[in-house]
Design an enzyme around this catalytic site. Structure first.
Site, PDB file in Angstrom:
ATOM      1  N   THR A   1       7.941   6.824  15.099  1.00 54.21           N
ATOM      2  CA  THR A   1       7.407   7.210  15.996  1.00 54.21           C
ATOM      3  C   THR A   1       8.325   8.457  16.728  1.00 54.21           C
ATOM      4  OG1 THR A   1       8.888   5.703  17.384  1.00 54.21           O
ATOM      5  CG2 THR A   1       6.746   4.824  16.755  1.00 54.21           C
TER       6      THR A   1
ATOM      7  N   GLU B   1       2.129   2.632  15.395  1.00 56.21           N
ATOM      8  CA  GLU B   1       2.043   1.110  15.365  1.00 56.21           C
ATOM      9  C   GLU B   1       0.854   0.409  14.949  1.00 56.21           C
ATOM     10  OE1 GLU B   1       3.802   2.971  17.580  1.00 56.21           O
ATOM     11  OE2 GLU B   1       5.437   2.201  18.189  1.00 56.21           O
TER      12      GLU B   1
ATOM     13  N   LYS C   1       3.675   5.302  40.972  1.00 57.08           N
ATOM     14  CA  LYS C   1       3.625   4.110  41.770  1.00 57.08           C
ATOM     15  C   LYS C   1       3.881   4.985  43.331  1.00 57.08           C
ATOM     16  CE  LYS C   1       4.423  -0.509  41.397  1.00 57.08           C
ATOM     17  NZ  LYS C   1       5.160  -1.551  40.939  1.00 57.08           N
TER      18      LYS C   1
ATOM     19  N   TRP D   1      -1.034   2.134  42.433  1.00 61.57           N
ATOM     20  CA  TRP D   1      -1.025   3.005  41.338  1.00 61.57           C
ATOM     21  C   TRP D   1      -1.869   4.227  41.330  1.00 61.57           C
ATOM     22  CZ3 TRP D   1      -0.664  -0.792  36.517  1.00 61.57           C
ATOM     23  CH2 TRP D   1       0.512  -1.355  36.529  1.00 61.57           C
TER      24      TRP D   1
HETATM   25  P1  ADP Z   1       4.273   9.316  19.736  1.00 61.99           P
HETATM   26  O1  ADP Z   1       4.353   8.857  21.116  1.00 61.99           O
HETATM   27  O2  ADP Z   1       5.200   9.352  18.946  1.00 61.99           O
HETATM   28  O3  ADP Z   1       3.462  10.581  19.937  1.00 61.99           O
HETATM   29  P2  ADP Z   1       2.018   7.780  19.266  1.00 61.99           P
HETATM   30  O4  ADP Z   1       1.018   8.639  18.300  1.00 61.99           O
HETATM   31  O5  ADP Z   1       2.099   6.474  18.167  1.00 61.99           O
HETATM   32  O6  ADP Z   1       3.424   8.253  19.117  1.00 61.99           O
HETATM   33  O7  ADP Z   1       1.604   7.726  20.452  1.00 61.99           O
HETATM   34  C1  ADP Z   1       0.503   6.551  20.823  1.00 61.99           C
HETATM   35  C2  ADP Z   1       0.278   6.632  22.255  1.00 61.99           C
HETATM   36  O8  ADP Z   1      -0.455   7.963  22.442  1.00 61.99           O
HETATM   37  C3  ADP Z   1      -0.466   5.543  22.678  1.00 61.99           C
HETATM   38  O9  ADP Z   1       0.363   4.347  23.030  1.00 61.99           O
HETATM   39  C4  ADP Z   1      -1.126   6.073  24.039  1.00 61.99           C
HETATM   40  O10 ADP Z   1      -0.275   6.097  25.053  1.00 61.99           O
HETATM   41  C5  ADP Z   1      -1.290   7.658  23.563  1.00 61.99           C
HETATM   42  N1  ADP Z   1      -2.530   8.070  22.996  1.00 61.99           N
HETATM   43  C6  ADP Z   1      -3.346   8.018  21.897  1.00 61.99           C
HETATM   44  N2  ADP Z   1      -4.537   8.275  21.827  1.00 61.99           N
HETATM   45  C7  ADP Z   1      -4.897   8.440  23.250  1.00 61.99           C
HETATM   46  C8  ADP Z   1      -5.964   8.507  23.787  1.00 61.99           C
HETATM   47  N3  ADP Z   1      -7.207   8.669  23.369  1.00 61.99           N
HETATM   48  N4  ADP Z   1      -6.024   8.645  25.344  1.00 61.99           N
HETATM   49  C9  ADP Z   1      -5.003   8.259  26.053  1.00 61.99           C
HETATM   50  N5  ADP Z   1      -3.723   8.067  25.428  1.00 61.99           N
HETATM   51  C10 ADP Z   1      -3.625   8.127  23.918  1.00 61.99           C
END
Ligand code: ADP
Length: 540
Positions: A186, A331, A440, A445
């Site tokens: 990540t 993940e 917040k 929220w």
């Molecule tokens: P990094 O944080 O390393 O870029 P990831 O690609 O694993 O890693 O990030 C996942 C996160 O991206 C998700 O937990 C979510 O918060 C966000 N995310 C992914 N796709 C979407 C989406 N379509 N809309 C909103 N948030 C998204």
């Protein structure tokens, strides 16, 4: 129980490429490369090359379980390694070259990678980081002899290594389907990057599931161009799902700007592509500027961060292209949900269907269970209103981080995604925020995603970012940071007038600023940097 009497053949990644080479052997893979011309080969060629790559790596001492790292773009060579390395029983660690030096250093040492294959554009980076690499013994540049440079690390030439091997069929070892195959970290926006180790089983099941009609909906007529990076959760598994479905593959290398993508989309007949919203913002701007149309493009899958509704609408109304929003994370390998139509929604009419598809991250897919829980862990109703922590579970969901000392799931196997979401009766999920980005204000929220979505639709606005910053009375208040399109003339008053009918009054940002918006290594708005930049804006 009585044992089943079917063959216990393990699910192995290499079988995907073997299948494509047999069933769709003549289907093309077209690839841009660094300092080399556009290359065309077939799935049959790709398997032969993966065999040579496996033999070459074995000759260099790579054994089952070893980690082999890449710093590489979306090319056919990187694609071959997606098969050659796990096929050997080793683990492919795809490293994101856009991370900070210290993070790349951390990842290579944490993964204990022994071999590093890299594209020519990363030679300087590799030379710079070489002193900190504790385990890498072999460096290979992904180039042919004409483009090769050994550099200070004495890199071997990938094409020379392949050419030195013979054409004898390689005997791929039988591998336990639960063995580690790919290691993706990540981006480490909080703390050090964390390694997610995908198994053969998880990847194969994910690849089969993502091609389904409820998801990407692939068939053998599709021409697929992954514009999400191969180093970011394996480009949403497209390098695996495309060959399973016999789709032609187009690899754009590092050139993700609008004009370069348009050239491939038109010349190669791309029907399906995918990437983060920032890429499609550039692409749409290019189409608008040049008056061009997107050739045969039919579907674009967009995710990584929320898809602005205005983007999905423009794709459909101006160009007849369907946007499929996807939500997932490293993940979850990464497919979680994807927004595709259902008869129940279609029965409500096109407007309602569009509304649902454009404002939801996607719908439930077989293979990944979702639930929303409140602060006490009780499951929230699927009413589309009640939000809570989003938990996931399934065969391609993480159990434990690489070299972690404990599972990151609860006793029932649920993994807390760190996202806040709602689920509705149609099985659609909507992300309202990442837990750490929630604003917040006075105990209530505010969804930064909803506010951004409203602001980015304002004419002239290119990217909109909303963060919460400390406020003397309300604890936190939202501020809106905007980047505008080149030449656009947008004032704070224009934005306020645009937002007024679209949001509730108490959500109105306390400040609207025109500034550059920092992006993370995975192309997302870097809210941490914005929060720091404006930390005392409302406290003065
Ligand atoms: P990094 O944080 O390393 O870029 P990831 O690609 O694993 O890693 O990030 C996942 C996160 O991206 C998700 O937990 C979510 O918060 C966000 N995310 C992914 N796709 C979407 C989406 N379509 N809309 C909103 N948030 C998204």
């Amino acid at each position: 129980m009585i044992p089943g009497l079917m063959q216990p053949k393990p699910l192995q990644i290499i079988d995907i490429l073997k299948f494509a080479a047999t069933a769709h052997g003549g289907v093309e893979i077209v690839s841009r490369l660094i300092d080399e011309p556009l290359t065309r080969l077939t799935y049959r060629d790709a398997l032969a090359r993966a065999e040579r790559a496996a033999k070459a790596l074995q000759r260099l001492g790579v054994k089952s379980g070893d980690r082999v790292a890449t710093l590489a773009w979306n090319t056919h060579r990187h694609f071959e390694l997606f098969y050659a390395v796990p096929g050997l029983g080793a683990v492919l660690n795809t490293v994101n070259p856009r991370l900070f030096d210290e993070q790349i250093d951390f990842i290579l040492n944490h993964a204990e990678a022994e071999v590093l294959l890299f594209d020519k554009s990363f030679l300087a980076l590799v030379e710079r980081l070489r002193p900190g690499m504790k385990t890498v013994k072999t460096f290979i540049m992904l180039s042919d002899a004409s483009a090769h440079e050994a550099g200070a690390v004495g890199a071997l030439c990938y094409e020379d290594l392949l050419a030195a091997e013979n054409d004898d069929a390689f005997v791929w070892p039988s591998i336990d389907e639960n063995a580690g195959a790919m290691l993706c970290y990540t981006s480490g926006t909080t703390g050090d990057p964390k390694g997610v180790l995908y198994s053969h089983r998880g990847i194969v099941l994910h690849a089969m599931a993502s091609g389904l009609n409820s998801a990407f909906g692939f068939d053998a007529f599709d021409v697929v161009m992954p514009c999400s990076s191969l180093y970011h959760a394996s480009a949403w598994g497209l390098p695996f799902a495309a060959p399973i479905n016999g789709c032609k593959l187009v690899m754009p290398c590092d050139r993700m700007d609008g004009a370069s993508l348009q050239e491939l989309i038109v010349n190669e007949g791309v029907t399906f592509s995918g990437g983060v919203p920032t890429i499609w913002t550039m692409y749409l701007a290019h189409l608008k500027q040049t008056g061009q149309t997107p050739g045969k493009l039919q579907r674009v899958v967009i995710g990584g961060s929320a898809v602005p509704r205005a983007m999905a609408e423009t794709f459909k109304k101006d160009y007849g292209v369907r946007v499929l929003q996807i939500w997932g994370m490293t993940e979850t390998a990464p497919l979680g949900v994807i927004a595709t139509p259902t008869p129940a929604l279609a029965a409500l009419g096109e407007d309602k269907l569009d509304e649902a598809i454009w404002t939801r991250q996607g719908r439930l897919q077989f293979g990944i269970e979702l639930k929303i829980v409140d602060e006490n862990g009780a499951e929230a109703p699927h009413d589309g209103e009640t939000s809570g922590a989003l938990m996931v579970r399934g065969p391609w969901t993480i159990q434990r981080y690489y070299r972690g000392d404990k599972d990151v799931t609860d006793s029932d196997g649920w993994f807390d995604t760190g996202d806040i979401a709602t689920l509705d009766a149609f099985g659609f999920m909507r992300i309202t925020d990442r837990k750490k980005d929630v604003i917040k204000s006075g105990g209530e929220w505010i969804s930064s995603i909803d506010l951004e979505n409203a602001a980015v639709a304002c004419p002239g606005v290119r990217i909109a970012a909303v963060v919460g910053v400390p406020h003397p009375k309300w604890e936190e208040r939202p501020i809106l940071v905007l980047e505008t399109h080149a030449g656009a003339n947008v004032s704070e008053d224009d934005v306020r007038a645009f937002l007024a009918p679209r949001i509730v009054k108490w959500w109105s940002p306390d400040a609207i600023l025109f500034d550059t918006i920092p992006l993370t290594a995975t192309g997302k708005i870097d809210k941490k940097v914005l929060r720091q930049r404006y930390a005392d804006l409302l406290m003065r």
